[in-house]
Design a protein around this motif. Structure first.
Motif, PDB file in Angstrom:
ATOM      1  N   ARG A  72      24.389  -0.648  34.621  1.00  0.00           N
ATOM      2  CA  ARG A  72      23.918  -1.982  34.999  1.00  0.00           C
ATOM      3  C   ARG A  72      24.758  -3.078  34.367  1.00  0.00           C
ATOM      4  O   ARG A  72      25.077  -4.082  35.000  1.00  0.00           O
ATOM      5  CB  ARG A  72      22.452  -2.132  34.599  1.00  0.00           C
ATOM      6  N   HIS A  73      25.131  -2.883  33.107  1.00  0.00           N
ATOM      7  CA  HIS A  73      25.871  -3.921  32.389  1.00  0.00           C
ATOM      8  C   HIS A  73      27.367  -3.630  32.298  1.00  0.00           C
ATOM      9  O   HIS A  73      28.099  -4.326  31.591  1.00  0.00           O
ATOM     10  CB  HIS A  73      25.277  -4.104  30.983  1.00  0.00           C
ATOM     11  N   LYS A  74      27.791  -2.547  32.961  1.00  0.00           N
ATOM     12  CA  LYS A  74      29.217  -2.200  33.033  1.00  0.00           C
ATOM     13  C   LYS A  74      29.839  -2.114  31.634  1.00  0.00           C
ATOM     14  O   LYS A  74      30.830  -2.785  31.322  1.00  0.00           O
ATOM     15  CB  LYS A  74      29.974  -3.215  33.900  1.00  0.00           C
ATOM     16  N   LYS A  75      29.253  -1.275  30.802  1.00  0.00           N
ATOM     17  CA  LYS A  75      29.734  -1.143  29.436  1.00  0.00           C
ATOM     18  C   LYS A  75      29.922   0.329  29.065  1.00  0.00           C
ATOM     19  O   LYS A  75      29.536   1.232  29.809  1.00  0.00           O
ATOM     20  CB  LYS A  75      28.765  -1.810  28.462  1.00  0.00           C
ATOM     21  N   ASP A  76      30.521   0.544  27.894  1.00  0.00           N
ATOM     22  CA  ASP A  76      30.743   1.906  27.400  1.00  0.00           C
ATOM     23  C   ASP A  76      29.411   2.596  27.145  1.00  0.00           C
ATOM     24  O   ASP A  76      28.391   1.934  26.914  1.00  0.00           O
ATOM     25  CB  ASP A  76      31.529   1.889  26.086  1.00  0.00           C
TER      26      ASP A  76
END
Length: 370
Positions: A244-248
């Motif tokens: 959802r937050h496009k993170k690692d």
């Protein structure tokens, strides 16, 4: 002779059978026939024993023996168009089977197809069944079309070569990747918000043998069925939050094995936001059971050192203090203290042996990894 060898080497890279190539080459031969007003036009490639037609208009033959080829004469002068206005009056061609019988050649004009390296592979030629001549404008147009033909063939050959190199590189990568201890993957979130694996190596079969891999590629959440129930919600929430937050993400969790036990797995990935329409994660799955066992053994060693061994050492320090403050004449008491020091020393020695045994377990556990 050297040019002949080079030509044969190059010709192997100029044989294209895909529909797109055939269509483009056919359009070039059609244009040549239309401009020169001839019923026959060919893209002829000259081999050692035969010439074959990569494209043809108005002729049923696919190839002819090299001794019957007009084009083998045309390639001898790559800088000019080779024209035979009346083969019946030319000593080189008047007995040629292609002149004496079908297609009854009475006119030939061939523009050599010469590569950027100066090697002539064949011709773009036009043929008529009646005597005729070409205008200067037609000759110029035929040369332009020949230039376009060889440019296309060279670009196509380079494209084929690049594809071959790419396929070889992919094959080498897959061989290396499939021998990795990690299951390497590429996960994509497209513009429709669908999540799927665009790549995952064969190591995933070792980590999750009970999973249908092709199904897993298109439905990543199906792996949750094999995650230990106490860890399932944590894994799902971490994964969804990262997407959802496009993170690692970096998750360690337990996975049920086919024998009913569980293994520790770690999944790590990072996003590549190079495209505005989709996000791609590159990452890995890894079995970290041995690592977890290793850490637990280390923790036990640390506990043994900080708790178990502190007691006998404290006792020994206390006994040594008694010796320091006791009278020299109290030998009986000193012997008793020495006896206790011996006991404590043996206890410490036993603990040290235990630590060594734990170390050997660690060494054995990791000998197949390092």
């Amino acid at each position: 002779m050297e040019e002949e060898i080079l030509r044969q080497e190059l010709l192997s890279g100029f044989i294209f059978k895909d529909k797109a190539s055939e269509k483009i080459l056919d359009e070039l031969t059609q244009m040549a026939a239309a401009i020169c007003d001839t019923p026959i036009s060919l893209i002829s490639l000259v081999g050692k024993e035969k010439q074959w037609f990569q494209s043809k208009i108005g002729l049923d033959l696919d190839e002819t023996p090299i001794e019957n080829s007009f084009c083998r004469h045309a390639i001898e002068k790559p800088g000019e168009i080779f024209i035979v206005e009346n083969p019946l009056e030319d000593i080189r061609f008047k007995t040629n089977p292609l002149v004496q019988s079908d297609p009854n050649i009475r006119f030939y004009a061939g523009a050599p197809l010469t590569t950027s390296d100066g090697i002539t592979l064949g011709t773009l030629c036009v043929i008529d069944k009646k005597q005729r001549a070409l205008s200067k404008l037609q000759i110029k147009a035929l040369q332009i079309l020949a230039n376009q033909t060889i440019d296309y063939l060279e670009h196509k050959r380079e494209h084929v070569n690049q594809n071959d190199l790419l396929k070889k590189s992919i094959s080498k990568f897959n061989k290396l990747s499939n021998h990795s201890l990690d299951a390497l993957f590429q996960l994509e979130l497209n513009e429709e918000k669908n999540i799927y694996f665009t790549y995952i190596n064969e190591t995933i079969n070792d980590l999750l043998p009970q999973l249908e891999i092709e199904d897993f590629k298109n439905h990543p959440f199906k792996a949750l069925d094999f995650v230990f129930h106490e860890d399932r919600l944590m894994v799902e929430n971490t994964f969804v939050d990262a997407v959802r937050h496009k993170k690692d993400w970096d998750i360690t969790y337990r996975v049920l094995k086919t024998d009913g036990t569980f293994a520790w797995h770690q999944s790590r990935a990072f996003p590549d936001r190079s495209s505005s329409e989709k996000v791609v994660w590159y990452g890995s799955f890894r079995d970290v059971t041995d690592k977890k066992n290793y850490l637990e053994l280390l923790e036990k060693i640390i506990f043994d050192i900080s708790h178990i061994m502190r007691r006998p050492i404290a006792n020994m320090l206390g006994l040594i203090h008694l010796l320091e403050v006791s009278d020299d004449g109290d030998m009986l008491n000193n012997r008793e203290i020495i006896k206790y020091i011996k006991i404590v020393s043996e206890e410490i020695d036993g603990e040290i042996q235990g630590l060594n045994e734990n170390y050997q377990k660690i060494k054995t556990s990791f000998k197949n990894i390092y």
